[in-house]
Write an enzyme that holds these catalytic residues in place. Structure first.
Site, PDB file in Angstrom:
ATOM      1  N   ASP A  92      54.401  44.144 113.424  1.00  0.00           N
ATOM      2  CA  ASP A  92      54.682  44.041 114.863  1.00  0.00           C
ATOM      3  C   ASP A  92      55.805  43.072 115.222  1.00  0.00           C
ATOM      4  OD1 ASP A  92      53.348  41.780 114.064  1.00  0.00           O
ATOM      5  OD2 ASP A  92      51.736  41.885 115.530  1.00  0.00           O
ATOM      6  N   HIS A  93      55.997  42.024 114.414  1.00  0.00           N
ATOM      7  CA  HIS A  93      56.934  40.978 114.820  1.00  0.00           C
ATOM      8  C   HIS A  93      58.397  41.295 114.500  1.00  0.00           C
ATOM      9  CE1 HIS A  93      53.411  38.555 115.563  1.00  0.00           C
ATOM     10  NE2 HIS A  93      54.127  37.484 115.837  1.00  0.00           N
ATOM     11  N   ASP A 157      48.222  34.007 112.695  1.00  0.00           N
ATOM     12  CA  ASP A 157      48.967  33.991 113.945  1.00  0.00           C
ATOM     13  C   ASP A 157      48.162  33.157 114.922  1.00  0.00           C
ATOM     14  OD1 ASP A 157      51.305  35.801 115.388  1.00  0.00           O
ATOM     15  OD2 ASP A 157      49.749  35.059 116.745  1.00  0.00           O
ATOM     16  N   ARG A 445      54.315  32.126 125.636  1.00  0.00           N
ATOM     17  CA  ARG A 445      55.109  30.933 125.297  1.00  0.00           C
ATOM     18  C   ARG A 445      56.426  30.920 126.041  1.00  0.00           C
ATOM     19  NH1 ARG A 445      53.055  30.512 119.279  1.00  0.00           N
ATOM     20  NH2 ARG A 445      51.237  29.315 119.933  1.00  0.00           N
ATOM     21  N   SER A 641      53.100  27.939 117.057  1.00  0.00           N
ATOM     22  CA  SER A 641      52.800  29.013 116.115  1.00  0.00           C
ATOM     23  C   SER A 641      52.135  28.538 114.828  1.00  0.00           C
ATOM     24  CB  SER A 641      54.114  29.717 115.809  1.00  0.00           C
ATOM     25  OG  SER A 641      54.228  30.023 114.467  1.00  0.00           O
ATOM     26  N   ARG A 643      53.226  29.614 111.950  1.00  0.00           N
ATOM     27  CA  ARG A 643      54.183  29.874 110.862  1.00  0.00           C
ATOM     28  C   ARG A 643      54.245  28.697 109.890  1.00  0.00           C
ATOM     29  NH1 ARG A 643      58.922  29.839 115.353  1.00  0.00           N
ATOM     30  NH2 ARG A 643      57.395  31.251 116.210  1.00  0.00           N
TER      31      ARG A 643
HETATM   32  C1  MIC Z   1      54.154  33.238 118.153  1.00  0.00           C
HETATM   33  O1  MIC Z   1      53.651  33.744 119.148  1.00  0.00           O
HETATM   34  O2  MIC Z   1      54.719  32.124 118.143  1.00  0.00           O
HETATM   35  C2  MIC Z   1      54.106  33.998 116.851  1.00  0.00           C
HETATM   36  C3  MIC Z   1      55.458  34.460 116.548  1.00  0.00           C
HETATM   37  O3  MIC Z   1      53.264  35.113 116.996  1.00  0.00           O
HETATM   38  C4  MIC Z   1      53.582  33.049 115.779  1.00  0.00           C
HETATM   39  C5  MIC Z   1      53.579  33.588 114.415  1.00  0.00           C
HETATM   40  C6  MIC Z   1      54.909  33.558 113.719  1.00  0.00           C
HETATM   41  O4  MIC Z   1      55.727  32.667 113.937  1.00  0.00           O
HETATM   42  O5  MIC Z   1      55.120  34.452 112.910  1.00  0.00           O
HETATM   43  C7  MIC Z   1      52.188  32.506 116.067  1.00  0.00           C
HETATM   44  O6  MIC Z   1      51.803  32.463 117.198  1.00  0.00           O
HETATM   45  O7  MIC Z   1      51.499  32.062 115.127  1.00  0.00           O
HETATM   46 FE1  SF4 Z   2      53.646  38.635 119.261  1.00  0.00          FE
HETATM   47 FE2  SF4 Z   2      53.007  36.022 119.209  1.00  0.00          FE
HETATM   48 FE3  SF4 Z   2      54.240  37.128 121.317  1.00  0.00          FE
HETATM   49 FE4  SF4 Z   2      51.769  37.741 120.849  1.00  0.00          FE
HETATM   50  S1  SF4 Z   2      52.531  35.711 121.383  1.00  0.00           S
HETATM   51  S2  SF4 Z   2      53.393  39.186 121.398  1.00  0.00           S
HETATM   52  S3  SF4 Z   2      51.700  37.756 118.602  1.00  0.00           S
HETATM   53  S4  SF4 Z   2      55.067  36.905 119.246  1.00  0.00           S
END
Ligand code: MIC
Ligand code: SF4
Length: 748
Positions: A92-93, A157, A445, A641, A643
């Site tokens: 998805d990402h 995640d 975010r 996140s 990550r």
């Molecule tokens: C996010 O919303 O910041 C992400 C991208 O989904 C991350 C995961 C990632 O950085 O791959 C998260 O929330 O953990």
């Molecule tokens: Fe994707 Fe993270 Fe955004 Fe949700 S908050 S849509 S999991 S990047």
């Protein structure tokens, strides 16, 4: 699948609960119930909120493509034949949003071919379910297929807590944690404290589930939930749809909470029924007492929760948060004046709805109702209007019920079922670097640069229905909820409060399911990693600790203010290197503000005196010279996140110690897992004493023990030195990780 897990779990719950009531000498909250019923060994476990480390056995593991790469690379190092618990990978990402769903998806398949092949082949071999690109965003797919009342799920995640909408504990973790659980080990977490949120009344008018969490973000702040579970209850809870509960739990990540959860109720039954899980709904129904807190808890909640918050849903106004942080909250009615006063650019350039947290049928139907009112008045979206559906089910249902049409008539573009602009995978045609402008979305975010890679952009968050109204007015200086606006014929009108349906009357439409089951026996299969790959690199174990104290290490960076994982390891264009540690490490700290330089991501090599270098360039030079370094950070360091690149890159480039005023939970664990010493200033004011030219010694490491402070000596350029105390939360087992060089090394 979930049915078997649920049956086993519900069968063993009564006995464990009886033991727990006896041991704790009190009734159990819902969070207590789920934790104790997933204990690796209830009798041997110590239970103390805020202190004990819990060893738990999650029911399943979920991974998304950007984090699954490292999770799988680490899991593979454990040399197991098969994942020990049911697990899935969701693509998805990595899909970039630019030309609309169909074209974006085709391009993603092509440009991410290597990564998708790697993940698909690894999934097939190791018994892991694989959800193809386009199938949907991890949390939505987990809610539709896997979450169930009382479950414990871990996911790579931070927004995994979405599953709390179906009454389970769903918790975000780093890839190393996922790898270990798939390798058959229990999962460890600090026994969380509990925040009880008592909901009364009923949402009405514009107020939506999103507003509950936006309001709480303002109240509790981005670190208010650290190492805590938020447990909702009260008569208001039963009035919120299961997907609305999912939204609230999902964005609870922005409180830093370990997770959030709602007690089992009829809204959950309705959602499981309509997502083809009537058997599960019936099973939960017949065990409903196990899936809510004990009645004495609801009678005197103050005795059972560490903190109580009351929210009267009837009085809740729609909210907007931002810019730059999700805890800068106010009602929509106050934003126009504030925007003018603070000089926020009032022209809204883009309005984005959907995402993992806000693309339910309820969200979309309410937003479409607002869109239809705009169309009726002859208006189109003034801001660029983008829609990110959460899954194939959602997409096809939106299409069947005419919502897509409505959004498109308004001038909107429907993107693929993926994260897209929420994670910087957005080719914004109108944004300019160096120039501030405003955007608004229904995502989670809004850190600088998060959506469009432009750090000047002011990003606001609101419910999808409010965002849709803003899309039409295109004006932050105008209150779309309370003010009147002019239609195309010059007549004044006011948006009527949104109306929608919680669930589709005709059931969900289905698209391509996108699920690939693993091989029955994957032993003979190989994992696809081309040796010349630019995207994937097998991991080399980090070196073991040499048993010596850290003496006079240079300071790599002292970050100032908010340092999220987006600041430490930005996403967007860097997402493509998530499987290649060496390459991605060039992004290290690119978004971080240094206490000594004005430009983010830049610093000085204190050994050569050269300035204006990226932090990775400096670290690579120190590493080449065989020198480790220290990072100093501010409050809630590593917020955001899951990550683990934000921990792996520093480790790879020889950072040995990170000292901060405080840490966010997932990141602190990620640092420990990778063998970095995570310390906090005993006196936060000592942060101010650290200067660019300092050399830092961390001593007494051979006597590192849980709970005992660690001494840090700061050697000043003029030859003077001072000693400060730092604290840590490192357990016995985590000391072993540090000594072995990483948690993974300690396993082998
Ligand atoms: C996010 O919303 O910041 C992400 C991208 O989904 C991350 C995961 C990632 O950085 O791959 C998260 O929330 O953990
Ligand atoms: Fe994707 Fe993270 Fe955004 Fe949700 S908050 S849509 S999991 S990047």
């Amino acid at each position: 699948m979930s049915m078997d897990l649920a049956k086993k779990l519900y069968a063993k719950m009564p006995e464990v609960f009886a033991k727990a009531r006896k041991k704790f000498g009190r009734g159990l909250t819902l969070a207590d119930k789920i934790l104790v019923s997933h204990a690796d060994n209830f009798d041997a476990q110590t239970w103390e909120r805020g202190k004990a480390m819990l060893a738990l056995r999650p029911d399943r593991v979920a991974m998304q493509d950007a984090t699954a790469q490292m999770a799988m690379l680490q899991f593979m190092q454990a040399n197991k034949k098969k994942a020990a618990v049911p697990s899935t990978i969701h693509c998805d990402h990595l899909i970039r949003a630019e030309m609309g769903s169909a074209k974006d998806l085709l391009r993603a398949m092509d440009e991410n071919k290597e990564v998708y092949n790697f993940l698909a082949s690894a999934a097939k071999k190791y018994g892991i379910g694989f959800w193809k690109p386009g199938a949907g965003i991890i949390h939505q797919v987990v809610l539709e297929n896997y979450a169930f009342p009382g479950c414990l799920i871990i996911g790579t995640d931070s927004h995994t807590p979405n599953g709390g909408g179906l009454g389970g504990l769903a918790i975000g973790v780093g890839g190393a944690d996922a790898g270990e659980v798939m390798a058959g080990l229990p999962w460890e977490v600090l026994h969380p404290k509990l925040i009880g949120v008592r909901l009364t009344g009923k949402l009405n008018g514009w107020a939506s589930p999103k507003d509950v969490i936006l309001y709480l973000c303002g109240l509790l702040t981005v670190k208010g939930g650290t190492n805590k579970i938020v447990e909702y209850f009260g008569p208001g809870a039963e009035t919120i749809s299961a997907t609305g509960k999912g939204t609230i739990c999902n964005m609870g990540a922005e409180l830093g909470a370990t997770t959030s959860v709602f007690p089992f109720d009829q809204k959950m039954v309705a959602y499981m029924n309509i997502t083809d899980r009537a058997d599960l709904a019936n099973l939960a129904q017949s065990h409903k007492d196990l899936l809510v807190a004990d009645s004495e808890v609801y009678q005197s909640p103050e005795k059972y929760y560490d903190q109580i918050v009351e929210v009267d849903l009837s009085k809740l106004e729609p909210h907007v948060v931002g810019p730059h942080t999700p805890d800068l909250a106010r009602p929509v009615s106050k934003l126009a004046a504030e925007a003018k006063e603070k000089g926020y650019p009032i022209e809204l350039k883009a309005a984005l709805i959907g995402s993992c947290t806000n693309s339910s049928y309820e969200d979309i139907s309410r937003s479409a109702h607002i869109a239809r009112q705009g169309l009726k008045a002859g208006l189109k979206a003034k801001a660029s209007f983008l829609v990110s559906p959460g899954s194939e089910r959602i997409y096809h249902t939106m299409k069947r019920d005419g919502f897509l049409d409505t959004f498109e008539q308004l001038g909107g573009t429907v993107l693929s079922n993926s994260c897209g602009p929420c994670i910087g995978q957005w080719k914004r045609a109108d944004g300019v670097k160096g120039k501030a402008d405003s955007i608004v979305s229904s995502f989670n975010r809004n850190f600088p640069g998060r959506n469009d890679g432009i750090s000047e952009t002011l990003s606001f968050l609101a419910s999808p229905e409010v965002v849709t109204a803003y899309a039409i007015t295109g004006d932050l200086g105008f209150d779309p909820v309370n003010q009147t606006l002019k239609g195309a014929d010059g007549k004044e009108f006011k948006f009527q409060p949104p109306q929608g349906e919680e669930l589709p009357a005709k059931g969900f439409a289905k698209g391509e399911e996108g699920f690939v089951a693993p091989a029955e026996n994957g032993e003979g299969l190989t994992v696809d990693i081309p040796s010349t790959s630019e995207r994937l690199q097998l991991l080399q174990p980090f070196p073991r600790w040499d048993g010596k104290d850290f003496e006079k290490l240079p300071l790599l960076i002292k970050t100032k203010g908010k340092t999220t994982t987006d600041h430490i390891s930005p996403a967007g264009p860097w997402l493509k290197f998530r499987g290649h540690l060496d390459k991605i490490s060039d992004n290290m700290f690119l978004g971080a503000n240094s206490a000594f330089t004005s430009e983010p991501g830049k610093g000085t090599n204190v050994l050569t005196g050269e300035s204006n270098l990226t932090i990775a360039q400096i670290a690579r030079d120190y590493k080449a010279k065989g020198i480790g370094s220290v990072v100093v950070g501010d409050e809630n360091y590593g917020e955001g996140s899951s990550r683990e690149h934000a921990a792996m890159s520093p480790r790879f480039l020889n950072v040995r110690v990170v000292i901060t005023k405080s840490f966010a939970r997932i990141h602190e664990t990620n640092l420990k897992k990778q063998g970095i010493l995570a310390l906090t200033f005993a006196d936060p004011k000592d942060y101010d004493k650290i200067e660019q030219q300092d050399r830092i010694s961390v001593t007494g490491l051979n006597n590192l023990v849980p709970g005992k402070p660690v001494q840090v000596t700061i050697h000043k350029a003029d030859g003077k030195s001072l000693t400060i105390q730092t604290n840590h939360s490192i357990t016995e087992q985590q000391i072993a990780w540090f000594k072995a060089g990483s948690a993974l090394n300690a396993l082998n």
